[in-house]
Write a protein that holds these residues in place. Structure first.
Motif, PDB file in Angstrom:
ATOM      1  N   ASP A 173       0.818  -1.206   0.000  1.00 42.36           N
ATOM      2  CA  ASP A 173       0.000   0.000   0.000  1.00 42.36           C
ATOM      3  C   ASP A 173       0.858   1.265   0.000  1.00 42.36           C
ATOM      4  O   ASP A 173       0.491   2.286  -0.595  1.00 42.36           O
ATOM      5  CB  ASP A 173      -0.936   0.005   1.204  1.00 42.36           C
ATOM      6  CG  ASP A 173      -2.011  -1.077   1.107  1.00 42.36           C
ATOM      7  OD1 ASP A 173      -2.040  -1.803   0.093  1.00 42.36           O
ATOM      8  OD2 ASP A 173      -2.819  -1.190   2.050  1.00 42.36           O
ATOM      9  N   TYR A 176       1.924   2.350  -3.487  1.00 40.55           N
ATOM     10  CA  TYR A 176       0.874   3.097  -4.185  1.00 40.55           C
ATOM     11  C   TYR A 176       0.778   4.526  -3.650  1.00 40.55           C
ATOM     12  O   TYR A 176       0.711   5.500  -4.414  1.00 40.55           O
ATOM     13  CB  TYR A 176      -0.478   2.400  -4.030  1.00 40.55           C
ATOM     14  CG  TYR A 176      -0.664   1.201  -4.921  1.00 40.55           C
ATOM     15  CD1 TYR A 176      -1.213   1.326  -6.193  1.00 40.55           C
ATOM     16  CD2 TYR A 176      -0.318  -0.076  -4.495  1.00 40.55           C
ATOM     17  CE1 TYR A 176      -1.398   0.227  -7.015  1.00 40.55           C
ATOM     18  CE2 TYR A 176      -0.489  -1.189  -5.307  1.00 40.55           C
ATOM     19  CZ  TYR A 176      -1.033  -1.033  -6.565  1.00 40.55           C
ATOM     20  OH  TYR A 176      -1.210  -2.126  -7.381  1.00 40.55           O
ATOM     21  N   THR A 182      -4.236   5.303  -6.327  1.00 38.29           N
ATOM     22  CA  THR A 182      -5.242   4.672  -5.477  1.00 38.29           C
ATOM     23  C   THR A 182      -4.865   3.224  -5.189  1.00 38.29           C
ATOM     24  O   THR A 182      -4.555   2.452  -6.106  1.00 38.29           O
ATOM     25  CB  THR A 182      -6.629   4.718  -6.142  1.00 38.29           C
ATOM     26  OG1 THR A 182      -6.976   6.086  -6.396  1.00 38.29           O
ATOM     27  CG2 THR A 182      -7.681   4.076  -5.256  1.00 38.29           C
ATOM     28  N   THR A 183      -4.916   2.862  -3.932  1.00 40.28           N
ATOM     29  CA  THR A 183      -4.531   1.514  -3.518  1.00 40.28           C
ATOM     30  C   THR A 183      -5.669   0.531  -3.772  1.00 40.28           C
ATOM     31  O   THR A 183      -6.828   0.819  -3.439  1.00 40.28           O
ATOM     32  CB  THR A 183      -4.193   1.501  -2.020  1.00 40.28           C
ATOM     33  OG1 THR A 183      -3.171   2.463  -1.760  1.00 40.28           O
ATOM     34  CG2 THR A 183      -3.731   0.121  -1.579  1.00 40.28           C
ATOM     35  N   PRO A 184      -5.392  -0.636  -4.349  1.00 42.54           N
ATOM     36  CA  PRO A 184      -6.441  -1.650  -4.531  1.00 42.54           C
ATOM     37  C   PRO A 184      -7.043  -2.049  -3.188  1.00 42.54           C
ATOM     38  O   PRO A 184      -6.342  -2.147  -2.183  1.00 42.54           O
ATOM     39  CB  PRO A 184      -5.691  -2.818  -5.174  1.00 42.54           C
ATOM     40  CG  PRO A 184      -4.489  -2.201  -5.809  1.00 42.54           C
ATOM     41  CD  PRO A 184      -4.101  -1.066  -4.927  1.00 42.54           C
ATOM     42  N   GLU A 185      -8.333  -2.273  -3.182  1.00 41.50           N
ATOM     43  CA  GLU A 185      -9.009  -2.632  -1.942  1.00 41.50           C
ATOM     44  C   GLU A 185      -8.797  -4.090  -1.575  1.00 41.50           C
ATOM     45  O   GLU A 185      -8.730  -4.439  -0.395  1.00 41.50           O
ATOM     46  CB  GLU A 185     -10.503  -2.332  -2.061  1.00 41.50           C
ATOM     47  CG  GLU A 185     -10.833  -0.849  -2.203  1.00 41.50           C
ATOM     48  CD  GLU A 185     -12.327  -0.604  -2.241  1.00 41.50           C
ATOM     49  OE1 GLU A 185     -13.095  -1.585  -2.122  1.00 41.50           O
ATOM     50  OE2 GLU A 185     -12.732   0.562  -2.378  1.00 41.50           O
ATOM     51  N   GLU A 186      -8.698  -4.961  -2.547  1.00 35.38           N
ATOM     52  CA  GLU A 186      -8.599  -6.389  -2.246  1.00 35.38           C
ATOM     53  C   GLU A 186      -7.162  -6.812  -1.965  1.00 35.38           C
ATOM     54  O   GLU A 186      -6.197  -6.200  -2.445  1.00 35.38           O
ATOM     55  CB  GLU A 186      -9.156  -7.212  -3.411  1.00 35.38           C
ATOM     56  CG  GLU A 186      -8.401  -7.048  -4.721  1.00 35.38           C
ATOM     57  CD  GLU A 186      -9.023  -7.850  -5.839  1.00 35.38           C
ATOM     58  OE1 GLU A 186      -9.103  -9.079  -5.707  1.00 35.38           O
ATOM     59  OE2 GLU A 186      -9.435  -7.238  -6.840  1.00 35.38           O
ATOM     60  N   GLU A 187      -7.016  -7.852  -1.183  1.00 39.94           N
ATOM     61  CA  GLU A 187      -5.705  -8.409  -0.886  1.00 39.94           C
ATOM     62  C   GLU A 187      -5.180  -9.185  -2.097  1.00 39.94           C
ATOM     63  O   GLU A 187      -5.953  -9.682  -2.922  1.00 39.94           O
ATOM     64  CB  GLU A 187      -5.790  -9.348   0.310  1.00 39.94           C
ATOM     65  CG  GLU A 187      -6.073  -8.661   1.634  1.00 39.94           C
ATOM     66  CD  GLU A 187      -5.982  -9.643   2.781  1.00 39.94           C
ATOM     67  OE1 GLU A 187      -4.867 -10.103   3.090  1.00 39.94           O
ATOM     68  OE2 GLU A 187      -7.045  -9.970   3.354  1.00 39.94           O
ATOM     69  N   ASP A 239      -4.231  -5.343 -11.287  1.00 34.88           N
ATOM     70  CA  ASP A 239      -3.673  -4.677 -10.112  1.00 34.88           C
ATOM     71  C   ASP A 239      -2.347  -5.304  -9.691  1.00 34.88           C
ATOM     72  O   ASP A 239      -1.397  -4.584  -9.326  1.00 34.88           O
ATOM     73  CB  ASP A 239      -4.660  -4.742  -8.951  1.00 34.88           C
ATOM     74  CG  ASP A 239      -5.883  -3.856  -9.184  1.00 34.88           C
ATOM     75  OD1 ASP A 239      -5.768  -2.899  -9.968  1.00 34.88           O
ATOM     76  OD2 ASP A 239      -6.946  -4.141  -8.593  1.00 34.88           O
ATOM     77  N   TRP A 243       1.303  -3.465  -9.521  1.00 35.62           N
ATOM     78  CA  TRP A 243       2.119  -3.448  -8.308  1.00 35.62           C
ATOM     79  C   TRP A 243       3.560  -3.848  -8.608  1.00 35.62           C
ATOM     80  O   TRP A 243       4.502  -3.223  -8.095  1.00 35.62           O
ATOM     81  CB  TRP A 243       1.507  -4.372  -7.261  1.00 35.62           C
ATOM     82  CG  TRP A 243       2.303  -4.477  -5.998  1.00 35.62           C
ATOM     83  CD1 TRP A 243       2.874  -3.446  -5.300  1.00 35.62           C
ATOM     84  CD2 TRP A 243       2.629  -5.672  -5.276  1.00 35.62           C
ATOM     85  NE1 TRP A 243       3.522  -3.919  -4.179  1.00 35.62           N
ATOM     86  CE2 TRP A 243       3.390  -5.286  -4.155  1.00 35.62           C
ATOM     87  CE3 TRP A 243       2.336  -7.021  -5.472  1.00 35.62           C
ATOM     88  CZ2 TRP A 243       3.866  -6.209  -3.230  1.00 35.62           C
ATOM     89  CZ3 TRP A 243       2.800  -7.940  -4.556  1.00 35.62           C
ATOM     90  CH2 TRP A 243       3.564  -7.536  -3.446  1.00 35.62           C
TER      91      TRP A 243
END
Length: 277
Positions: A173, A176, A182-187, A239, A243
């Motif tokens: 995180d 990002y 914007t950071t992805p919400e899912e792991e 995503d 990363w």
């Protein structure tokens, strides 16, 4: 508490391994350029010694460490390089080596003696003793890679790389955020294969976004010691792919990273002898 001691022991072993690489160098070799722009082997050891001293200051004199933070905020892009330049200008290689040895030994003892639950102030959020030791191990390994590349040396990967990989995953995180993305919400699911055939995993097994590859390659990626195109780390999902292009295990501004290795036919003769730059 044994887990904390294990990390500190691993930090000591990582430092001792690098010490064995540089301890017997002739003076001329200390001026050998490393892949880090304008940094020689001497700069790398000066930086490690300086960072150990700053960590020691943070752990023992937090008020004085606040002055270091203020200096960093005043010159975020240059304060690290300026510190290394000043040390190299002021000290001969043998003095830099002695300074690094003394500083890391003192930090080792302070970390071992710290009461359970201790939080050490740092340039970002305060760190636990285990996190500080892990961060110092990551940086020692990464700068050790710079030195190994400069000297044309090959280092065998060790189980200590697990610590480097863990920081790289936990810093997702941050990578990002430091770029304003914007950071992805899912792991993500991360699966890393060790040289002895084990698999280290992070994140839910059912995650759609996945990263897989050798443990060593992932560590080279997140410390930006090799270009992604030269590593066997792969991504599934948009995503996860993004990363891998921005990952960093270190605090501070995004680094420039390393360029891709040139095609074998155009590499200089030294590269044929194992230089990984």
């Amino acid at each position: 508490m044994s887990a904390v001691v294990d990390v500190i022991d691993d930090l000591r072993e990582e430092s001792d391994e690098l010490d064995a690489l540089v301890g017997g160098l002739e003076a001329l070799a200390w001026h050998c350029p490393t892949p880090a722009e304008r940094w020689t082997v001497a700069h790398q050891i000066a930086h490690l010694g300086w960072t150990d001293e700053v960590a020691l200051l943070a752990a023992t004199e937090p008020d004085r460490f606040g002055d270091e933070v203020a200096r960093a905020l005043a010159a975020p892009e240059s304060f690290v390089g300026e510190a290394a330049d000043a040390l190299v200008a002021a000290h001969a290689p043998d003095a830099l080596l002695a300074r690094w040895r003394e500083g890391r030994q003192r930090l080792d003892q302070v970390l071992r003696d710290a009461p359970a639950g201790t939080r050490i102030p740092w340039y970002g959020p305060p760190m636990s003793v285990a996190s500080m030791a892990t961060a110092r191990l990551m940086e020692t390994w990464a700068h050790g890679q710079d030195i190994a590349d400069a000297l044309g040396a090959t280092r065998a990967p060790t189980a200590r790389l697990r610590h480097v990989a863990r920081i790289g995953v936990r810093a997702r995180d941050y990578a990002y955020a430091v770029r304003g993305i914007t950071t992805p919400e899912e792991e993500f699911r991360v699966e890393l294969h060790t040289p002895d055939g084990e698999t280290i995993t992070y994140g839910p097994e059912s995650a759609a976004q996945r990263v897989t590859g050798p443990l060593l390659d992932f560590c080279l990626l997140v410390t930006q010691r090799a270009h992604r195109s030269d590593l066997a780390v792969t991504a599934e999902g948009y995503d996860a792919d993004q990363w891998l292009s921005i990952a960093q295990a270190f605090a501070g501004p995004p680094g420039p990273g390393r360029p891709p290795r040139p095609p074998r036919a155009t590499r200089p003769e030294r590269a044929e002898q194992g230089d990984r730059r």
